[in-house]
Design a protein around this motif. Structure first.
Motif, PDB file in Angstrom:
ATOM      1  N   GLN A 292      12.365 -15.576  25.135  1.00  0.00           N
ATOM      2  CA  GLN A 292      12.540 -16.791  24.341  1.00  0.00           C
ATOM      3  C   GLN A 292      11.635 -17.912  24.834  1.00  0.00           C
ATOM      4  N   ASP A 293      11.525 -18.055  26.145  1.00  0.00           N
ATOM      5  CA  ASP A 293      10.680 -19.099  26.738  1.00  0.00           C
ATOM      6  C   ASP A 293       9.286 -18.553  27.018  1.00  0.00           C
ATOM      7  N   PHE A 294       8.652 -18.042  25.961  1.00  0.00           N
ATOM      8  CA  PHE A 294       7.296 -17.509  26.094  1.00  0.00           C
ATOM      9  C   PHE A 294       6.298 -18.659  26.138  1.00  0.00           C
ATOM     10  N   SER A 295       5.055 -18.321  26.483  1.00  0.00           N
ATOM     11  CA  SER A 295       3.979 -19.315  26.495  1.00  0.00           C
ATOM     12  C   SER A 295       3.301 -19.318  25.133  1.00  0.00           C
ATOM     13  N   ALA A 296       3.539 -20.374  24.345  1.00  0.00           N
ATOM     14  CA  ALA A 296       2.995 -20.449  22.984  1.00  0.00           C
ATOM     15  C   ALA A 296       1.468 -20.583  23.013  1.00  0.00           C
ATOM     16  N   LEU A 297       0.842 -20.137  21.952  1.00  0.00           N
ATOM     17  CA  LEU A 297      -0.616 -20.178  21.868  1.00  0.00           C
ATOM     18  C   LEU A 297      -1.150 -21.599  22.078  1.00  0.00           C
ATOM     19  N   HIS A 298      -2.113 -21.686  22.979  1.00  0.00           N
ATOM     20  CA  HIS A 298      -2.727 -22.967  23.297  1.00  0.00           C
ATOM     21  C   HIS A 298      -4.111 -22.689  23.869  1.00  0.00           C
ATOM     22  N   LYS A 299      -4.924 -23.726  24.005  1.00  0.00           N
ATOM     23  CA  LYS A 299      -6.209 -23.546  24.673  1.00  0.00           C
ATOM     24  C   LYS A 299      -6.452 -24.693  25.634  1.00  0.00           C
ATOM     25  N   LEU A 300      -7.310 -24.427  26.615  1.00  0.00           N
ATOM     26  CA  LEU A 300      -7.617 -25.356  27.692  1.00  0.00           C
ATOM     27  C   LEU A 300      -9.134 -25.506  27.822  1.00  0.00           C
ATOM     28  N   LYS A 301      -9.573 -26.595  28.427  1.00  0.00           N
ATOM     29  CA  LYS A 301     -11.006 -26.825  28.605  1.00  0.00           C
ATOM     30  C   LYS A 301     -11.557 -26.157  29.861  1.00  0.00           C
ATOM     31  N   THR A 302     -10.662 -25.636  30.707  1.00  0.00           N
ATOM     32  CA  THR A 302     -11.056 -24.975  31.951  1.00  0.00           C
ATOM     33  C   THR A 302     -10.564 -23.533  31.942  1.00  0.00           C
ATOM     34  N   ALA A 303     -11.345 -22.612  32.478  1.00  0.00           N
ATOM     35  CA  ALA A 303     -10.888 -21.236  32.632  1.00  0.00           C
ATOM     36  C   ALA A 303      -9.625 -21.212  33.492  1.00  0.00           C
ATOM     37  N   GLU A 304      -8.680 -20.354  33.115  1.00  0.00           N
ATOM     38  CA  GLU A 304      -7.411 -20.251  33.839  1.00  0.00           C
ATOM     39  C   GLU A 304      -7.275 -18.852  34.425  1.00  0.00           C
ATOM     40  N   ILE A 305      -7.051 -18.792  35.729  1.00  0.00           N
ATOM     41  CA  ILE A 305      -6.905 -17.505  36.409  1.00  0.00           C
ATOM     42  C   ILE A 305      -5.416 -17.183  36.522  1.00  0.00           C
ATOM     43  N   TRP A 306      -5.000 -16.069  35.937  1.00  0.00           N
ATOM     44  CA  TRP A 306      -3.613 -15.611  35.984  1.00  0.00           C
ATOM     45  C   TRP A 306      -3.424 -14.625  37.132  1.00  0.00           C
ATOM     46  N   HIS A 307      -2.265 -14.728  37.798  1.00  0.00           N
ATOM     47  CA  HIS A 307      -1.901 -13.813  38.884  1.00  0.00           C
ATOM     48  C   HIS A 307      -0.498 -13.288  38.626  1.00  0.00           C
ATOM     49  N   PHE A 308      -0.339 -11.976  38.545  1.00  0.00           N
ATOM     50  CA  PHE A 308       0.978 -11.375  38.294  1.00  0.00           C
ATOM     51  C   PHE A 308       1.703 -11.144  39.617  1.00  0.00           C
ATOM     52  N   TYR A 309       2.994 -11.508  39.658  1.00  0.00           N
ATOM     53  CA  TYR A 309       3.794 -11.330  40.862  1.00  0.00           C
ATOM     54  C   TYR A 309       4.939 -10.340  40.686  1.00  0.00           C
ATOM     55  N   SER A 310       5.776 -10.534  39.655  1.00  0.00           N
ATOM     56  CA  SER A 310       6.973  -9.706  39.569  1.00  0.00           C
ATOM     57  C   SER A 310       7.553  -9.753  38.160  1.00  0.00           C
ATOM     58  N   GLY A 311       8.542  -8.876  37.905  1.00  0.00           N
ATOM     59  CA  GLY A 311       9.191  -8.815  36.606  1.00  0.00           C
ATOM     60  C   GLY A 311       8.454  -7.893  35.649  1.00  0.00           C
ATOM     61  N   ASP A 312       8.673  -8.107  34.356  1.00  0.00           N
ATOM     62  CA  ASP A 312       8.017  -7.297  33.331  1.00  0.00           C
ATOM     63  C   ASP A 312       6.520  -7.561  33.292  1.00  0.00           C
ATOM     64  N   PRO A 313       5.726  -6.598  32.818  1.00  0.00           N
ATOM     65  CA  PRO A 313       4.323  -6.892  32.519  1.00  0.00           C
ATOM     66  C   PRO A 313       4.213  -8.059  31.541  1.00  0.00           C
ATOM     67  N   VAL A 314       3.118  -8.776  31.615  1.00  0.00           N
ATOM     68  CA  VAL A 314       2.858  -9.916  30.735  1.00  0.00           C
ATOM     69  C   VAL A 314       1.820  -9.512  29.688  1.00  0.00           C
ATOM     70  N   HIS A 315       2.163  -9.692  28.423  1.00  0.00           N
ATOM     71  CA  HIS A 315       1.201  -9.465  27.353  1.00  0.00           C
ATOM     72  C   HIS A 315       0.536 -10.782  26.994  1.00  0.00           C
ATOM     73  N   LEU A 316      -0.786 -10.810  27.082  1.00  0.00           N
ATOM     74  CA  LEU A 316      -1.590 -11.976  26.725  1.00  0.00           C
ATOM     75  C   LEU A 316      -2.348 -11.686  25.438  1.00  0.00           C
ATOM     76  N   LEU A 317      -2.203 -12.565  24.452  1.00  0.00           N
ATOM     77  CA  LEU A 317      -3.048 -12.518  23.262  1.00  0.00           C
ATOM     78  C   LEU A 317      -4.118 -13.584  23.415  1.00  0.00           C
ATOM     79  N   LEU A 318      -5.381 -13.179  23.306  1.00  0.00           N
ATOM     80  CA  LEU A 318      -6.511 -14.094  23.441  1.00  0.00           C
ATOM     81  C   LEU A 318      -7.293 -14.127  22.133  1.00  0.00           C
ATOM     82  N   LEU A 319      -7.495 -15.328  21.617  1.00  0.00           N
ATOM     83  CA  LEU A 319      -8.242 -15.518  20.376  1.00  0.00           C
ATOM     84  C   LEU A 319      -9.516 -16.295  20.699  1.00  0.00           C
TER      85      LEU A 319
END
Length: 208
Positions: free
Chosen positions: A99-126
């Motif tokens: 329910q508390d997903f990360s809604a589609l957005h964009k940033l002016k800087t590249a963002e580095i994601w790091h996975f730690y725990s829990g379910d896999p994260v699905h990222l949609l990139l447009l």
């Protein structure tokens, strides 16, 4: 997809594994943004431990891990930053649920994601050129760089219903660099991904 060795995650994974409560832990008062769905107990424990705050509009829960005190003058940054000064770098811890997903957005800087725990994260990139991409972060693929000015949205995919990640940015994040995606506009531009776009936006239209 940018892939890193599993060893990159070892230290953070051990810390998280040592902290998470047993699967039988009882849920506490925290609820998702739906106001009716309780957050899984393990995610609640992380939110409480790190004193996370809910992120408005985008969704999810975060704690500031680092915000550099050094400031980069706007005149020293590329034109896309509109002459606004930025911290040298920022890093956050982030928990998201179905329910508390990360809604589609964009940033002016590249963002580095790091996975730690829990379910896999699905990222949609447009991407700006009209190309769309699906990326999954998990223990085998624990890091990914989302380029600047790429629409991104994410949610957990798996039985636990939550994911624990971190992100880093340099120059660091400021609110002026954030733009929330609009369902109608993005669906028109990326029609083949309309279903995913709908799932990763909360309203049909958002203010500019």
């Amino acid at each position: 997809m940018l892939r890193f060795l599993n060893a990159c995650l070892l230290c953070g994974g051990l810390l998280v594994a040592g902290f998470l409560p047993a699967a039988t832990a009882r849920p506490v008062a925290l609820t998702s943004s739906s106001a009716t769905t309780p957050i899984p107990a393990a995610a609640q424990a992380l939110i409480k431990h790190y004193k996370m705050q809910r992120i408005p509009a985008e969704g999810g829960w975060f704690a500031q891990l680092q915000r550099a005190t050094e400031i980069i003058p706007g005149s020293a940054l590329p034109d896309r930053y509109d002459g606004i000064a930025h911290p040298l770098s920022t890093a956050i811890l982030f928990v998201e649920t179905r329910q508390d997903f990360s809604a589609l957005h964009k940033l002016k800087t590249a963002e580095i994601w790091h996975f730690y725990s829990g379910d896999p994260v699905h990222l949609l990139l447009l991407h700006p050129d009209g190309i769309a991409e699906n990326v999954v972060l998990d223990h085998d693929h624990p890091a990914y760089v989302v380029p600047e000015n790429v629409w991104q949205g994410s949610s957990p995919v798996g039985p636990a219903g939550w994911s624990f990640v971190g992100t880093t940015m340099a120059p660091g994040f400021i609110q002026e660099d954030f733009r929330l995606g609009e369902r109608k506009i993005l669906s028109q531009r990326y029609p083949a991904f309309r279903k995913q776009i709908t799932a990763l936006t909360r309203t049909k239209d958002q203010p500019q």
